[in-house]
Every structure is written in structure tokens, then in C-alpha cells.
Scaffold this motif. Sequence first.
Motif, mmCIF file in Angstrom:
data_model
loop_
_atom_site.group_PDB
_atom_site.id
_atom_site.type_symbol
_atom_site.label_atom_id
_atom_site.label_comp_id
_atom_site.label_asym_id
_atom_site.label_seq_id
_atom_site.Cartn_x
_atom_site.Cartn_y
_atom_site.Cartn_z
ATOM 1 N N ALA A 245 0.849 -1.205 0.000
ATOM 2 C CA ALA A 245 0.000 0.000 0.000
ATOM 3 C C ALA A 245 0.878 1.246 0.000
ATOM 4 N N PRO A 246 1.607 1.470 -1.102
ATOM 5 C CA PRO A 246 2.493 2.646 -1.140
ATOM 6 C C PRO A 246 1.752 3.973 -1.071
ATOM 7 N N ASP A 247 0.439 3.955 -1.377
ATOM 8 C CA ASP A 247 -0.353 5.184 -1.332
ATOM 9 C C ASP A 247 -0.975 5.434 0.044
ATOM 10 N N ALA A 248 -0.664 4.585 1.007
ATOM 11 C CA ALA A 248 -1.222 4.785 2.348
ATOM 12 C C ALA A 248 -0.683 6.076 2.943
ATOM 13 N N SER A 249 -1.381 6.582 3.942
ATOM 14 C CA SER A 249 -0.996 7.844 4.578
ATOM 15 C C SER A 249 0.346 7.701 5.292
ATOM 16 N N PRO A 250 1.031 8.823 5.566
ATOM 17 C CA PRO A 250 2.287 8.743 6.325
ATOM 18 C C PRO A 250 2.118 8.052 7.676
ATOM 19 N N GLY A 251 0.998 8.312 8.339
ATOM 20 C CA GLY A 251 0.784 7.682 9.636
ATOM 21 C C GLY A 251 0.668 6.177 9.536
ATOM 22 N N VAL A 252 -0.071 5.705 8.534
ATOM 23 C CA VAL A 252 -0.237 4.261 8.355
ATOM 24 C C VAL A 252 1.093 3.617 7.964
ATOM 25 N N ARG A 253 1.880 4.290 7.134
ATOM 26 C CA ARG A 253 3.203 3.765 6.791
ATOM 27 C C ARG A 253 4.110 3.773 8.020
ATOM 28 N N GLY A 254 3.942 4.773 8.880
ATOM 29 C CA GLY A 254 4.703 4.814 10.120
ATOM 30 C C GLY A 254 4.343 3.667 11.045
ATOM 31 N N MET A 255 3.058 3.317 11.083
ATOM 32 C CA MET A 255 2.634 2.171 11.896
ATOM 33 C C MET A 255 3.329 0.904 11.411
ATOM 34 N N THR A 285 5.396 11.979 12.785
ATOM 35 C CA THR A 285 5.522 13.425 12.975
ATOM 36 C C THR A 285 4.985 14.165 11.761
ATOM 37 N N ARG A 286 5.317 13.680 10.557
ATOM 38 C CA ARG A 286 4.760 14.273 9.345
ATOM 39 C C ARG A 286 3.244 14.185 9.353
ATOM 40 N N GLU A 289 1.295 16.780 11.328
ATOM 41 C CA GLU A 289 1.213 18.126 10.756
ATOM 42 C C GLU A 289 -0.016 18.298 9.871
ATOM 43 N N HIS A 290 -0.574 17.170 9.428
ATOM 44 C CA HIS A 290 -1.783 17.208 8.585
ATOM 45 C C HIS A 290 -2.743 16.116 9.049
ATOM 46 N N PRO A 291 -3.288 16.245 10.247
ATOM 47 C CA PRO A 291 -4.146 15.179 10.779
ATOM 48 C C PRO A 291 -5.394 14.952 9.942
ATOM 49 N N GLU A 292 -5.807 15.964 9.190
ATOM 50 C CA GLU A 292 -7.007 15.802 8.359
ATOM 51 C C GLU A 292 -6.783 14.780 7.238
ATOM 52 N N ASP A 293 -5.539 14.461 6.932
ATOM 53 C CA ASP A 293 -5.238 13.492 5.877
ATOM 54 C C ASP A 293 -5.055 12.072 6.410
ATOM 55 N N GLU A 294 -5.187 11.902 7.713
ATOM 56 C CA GLU A 294 -4.990 10.596 8.328
ATOM 57 C C GLU A 294 -6.332 9.927 8.624
ATOM 58 N N MET A 298 -5.978 6.468 13.521
ATOM 59 C CA MET A 298 -4.575 6.788 13.770
ATOM 60 C C MET A 298 -4.406 7.868 14.838
ATOM 61 N N TYR A 299 -5.351 7.978 15.738
ATOM 62 C CA TYR A 299 -5.359 9.075 16.710
ATOM 63 C C TYR A 299 -4.394 8.868 17.873
ATOM 64 N N PHE A 300 -3.925 7.642 18.111
ATOM 65 C CA PHE A 300 -3.253 7.353 19.383
ATOM 66 C C PHE A 300 -1.742 7.527 19.345
ATOM 67 N N TYR A 301 -1.162 7.770 18.183
ATOM 68 C CA TYR A 301 0.288 7.918 18.109
ATOM 69 C C TYR A 301 0.721 9.308 18.571
ATOM 70 N N GLY A 302 1.848 9.381 19.253
ATOM 71 C CA GLY A 302 2.384 10.653 19.713
ATOM 72 C C GLY A 302 3.715 10.429 20.410
ATOM 73 N N GLU A 303 4.276 11.486 20.962
ATOM 74 C CA GLU A 303 5.597 11.390 21.579
ATOM 75 C C GLU A 303 5.621 10.401 22.738
ATOM 76 N N THR A 304 4.590 10.453 23.588
ATOM 77 C CA THR A 304 4.549 9.536 24.724
ATOM 78 C C THR A 304 4.494 8.083 24.256
ATOM 79 N N TRP A 305 3.680 7.835 23.244
ATOM 80 C CA TRP A 305 3.544 6.477 22.728
ATOM 81 C C TRP A 305 4.886 5.975 22.202
ATOM 82 N N PHE A 306 5.625 6.818 21.485
ATOM 83 C CA PHE A 306 6.916 6.386 20.955
ATOM 84 C C PHE A 306 7.938 6.182 22.067
#
Length: 411
Positions: A245-255, A285-286, A289-294, A298-306
Motif C-alpha cells: 500500500a504505497p499510497d497509504a498515509s504517512p501515519g499508516v506507513r509509520g505504523m 511526525t509528518r 502536521e496534517h491530521p485531516e489526511d490521516e 490513527m489518533y493514538f500515536y504521539g511522543e509519549t507512545w513512541f
Amino acid sequence: MTAPGLSIWSHPELLSALAAEDWGAVLRTYRRLSGLSQTKVGERVGLAQPDVSDIERGRRRVTSGEVRQRIVGGLGAPVHVAEPYRAPVAGLVLPGPGPDADLLARITGATEATHKADAATLDRLDRLLAEHRSAEDLIGSRPLVGLMRQQLRAVVDLFGSARGPLAGRVVRLAAEHAQFLAWMAQDQGQTAAALAWYDRSHDWALEAGDADMAATTLSMKAHMAWSGGQGDRAVRLAEAARWSAPDASPGVRGMAAQMAARGHSLNGAGDHAHRLIDEAQGLITRASEHPEDEPAWMYFYGETWFTLQRGMIAMHLRDWPDAIGHLRTGLAKLEAPYRRDRTWYGCCLAHAYAGAREAAEALTVAVPLVPDAATIGRPHSWNELHVTAAALMRRGAKEGRLLADALGQYD
């Protein structure tokens, strides 16, 4: 002595003990056939050596479904032998193929619609699913399974009346509900049900053209493999999520990158694990910056989670000081209402202290977590505490016996 593996489970004496649910005989027979000590068997099933001894001698009864599952799973019983001891989630696993045999027919329009599909109704169902995801973070999955199953039925009942873009949206919403049901089954240790729901979600996501959900289901299967200690499988599934799924969102690729990092850490490949967790954090992190595109899930990722994930990776790599530092920092920032997550990562912190031979700290962290681990934290947090108790006892620490006694009050 029989060679370890499937051949052990073909032995009539072992099969007879399992059929009679004589768990003491199961452990004794398995040890005799495999040549393993009580300590080694205890490590496989998440029990301290004295607990194995007590079960074998009949001084302790095995009444907990979780302990029975740990025994058959930890001793490697093949699926056809272990299946009767994998208790189904009430209202989730039904007779017949798949998680619910009639849902595929319903989603393809084989039954008449009982409700009318319109954008406003689907908007409300979207919001309701988001609220249930948030609730599950706070109260755990068990109270929500029946409700979510009914809600999925309501979604698929809309398909027959959906036209044009609404039809695709209904299928996409069904995929999201199936993924959530899969996660809840996984959270409760119901592997077969979770895999069935993930497969159903993946199929619907492909039908709806939803690359984000299709990749997510593969990443979550990677998470299941990681939970089962299968590092290679976790890496393969996570990489499949990335290239399929190369067209997946940055967040999903990050997961997906983060799941691959977990798998590599299980395999002891620290360089790969650290590189991928850095890549994952950059992608997330990317995405922030554009949560409307996620996608909504994908709401639960953040600094604390990492921070917590880095602690988990360090724990798998047996870098105990780094694991303790990251887990303590992450837990300090994790809000109190998130009981399940605080319980899980707290149990991991106790394990890290035990690995670092800081027995007193391990006990101090672990004991207050026992009640929540026994309720909203079963089976994962509960098993982690058993592993911690066994690790402490192997090192001769009295704190291991004290933790085992605390756990015994809930087994």
C-alpha cells in the motif's frame, strides 16, 4: 524421551491427561517426554517453578482459562489439540466458517435492506465508532464486543439501499468495524477470532479501495505475531503492509515501520529496530502536521507512545537500563484514565526491573498492578506479571515468590 515438538503431542498418555483436564499430569508427562525441568517448563507457560511443582503435586488446581491457555500454548500443543482450551469471546465466535457466516452475504446484498443509507446516517455511525474507540482505550474491550458486533450488523444492513459513492462508503465503514472487532479479540487473546476478523476487514478494505485500512490490517497481524514472540513473521507482515500500500498515509506507513521495528527487536537485530523506529517516528511526525489526511483510527500515536515503544524495543534487546528509562518516562506522561495501557506498560516496567536484577523495584511496581492485570489486563498484562515472577524466582529473589503469591489470589 520423545523429541520436542508435535511428536510429543501424539503420545497417548499426554493426550489422555489433556482430555481429562488433569493439568498436573499434563505438566509431568510433558516434562518426562521432553526432558525439561520444572523451571524450563515454567518459563514456557509463564509460571514460577514452585507453581509448576504445586500443580504437578495437586496442591494447586488450575481453574483459570488463561492459565489453561498458557499451558497448551506454551507447551506447543497443535491447533487441533489446543483449540478446545481457547475460550471464545462471548458473542463473537459463532458456529460455521468465519466470525459470522451471514455477514459476507449481507454485505453483498443477498438480504434486503432494513434501513436506508444516507450520508447523515453514515456520518453518525462514523462518529459513534470514534467514540467507541476512545471508550475502549479507557475501559478495555470486554464491555464493547457485543455492542460493536450489533453496530456492524447495522452497517451491513445499509448496503442494500446504498447507491453510488454511498455503497463504497458502507463497505469502508464495515471494514473499520471489522478491524475494531479484530483488535478487541486480539486484546483478549482470541487469536483465531482476531485473524478471521482481520481477514474480513482486509477483504472489505480492498473492495472499497481503502489502502489505509488494507495496510493497517496487515500491520495489526504483525502486532499479533509480535505478541506471540514470532519476530520473523512480524517483520514479514509489517513489510507487506509497507510495499502493498504505497499510497497509504504517512501515519499508516509509520505504523508499519514501527511494527517491523518490533519484530527486529524480538530477533535481537538492534540496528534494524532502532533505524525503523526512527523512521516510524519521522512518518508519524509528518502525519501530525496534517491530521485531516490521516484515517480516524490513527489518533493514538504521539511522543509519549513512541517513548513507550522505545522502552519495549530496549526490553526485547535486553538493554534493561534503557528500557527502564523509557518506560518510566512514558508512564509518567500517560494519563491516569488509560488504565489498560498503564497496566500493560507498568507490567513491562516490572519485567525490565527484574531483568536488571532490581528485585525490590520490580515487586514495588508489579504488586499494585495485579488487580487491573487480572481484569482489564488479561491475558497480556497478566501473563507479563507471571513472566516477571518467574524471572525473579530463577534468580533466587524472594520478591518472585511474593509476586507469585499475589497473582495466585486471582488465578
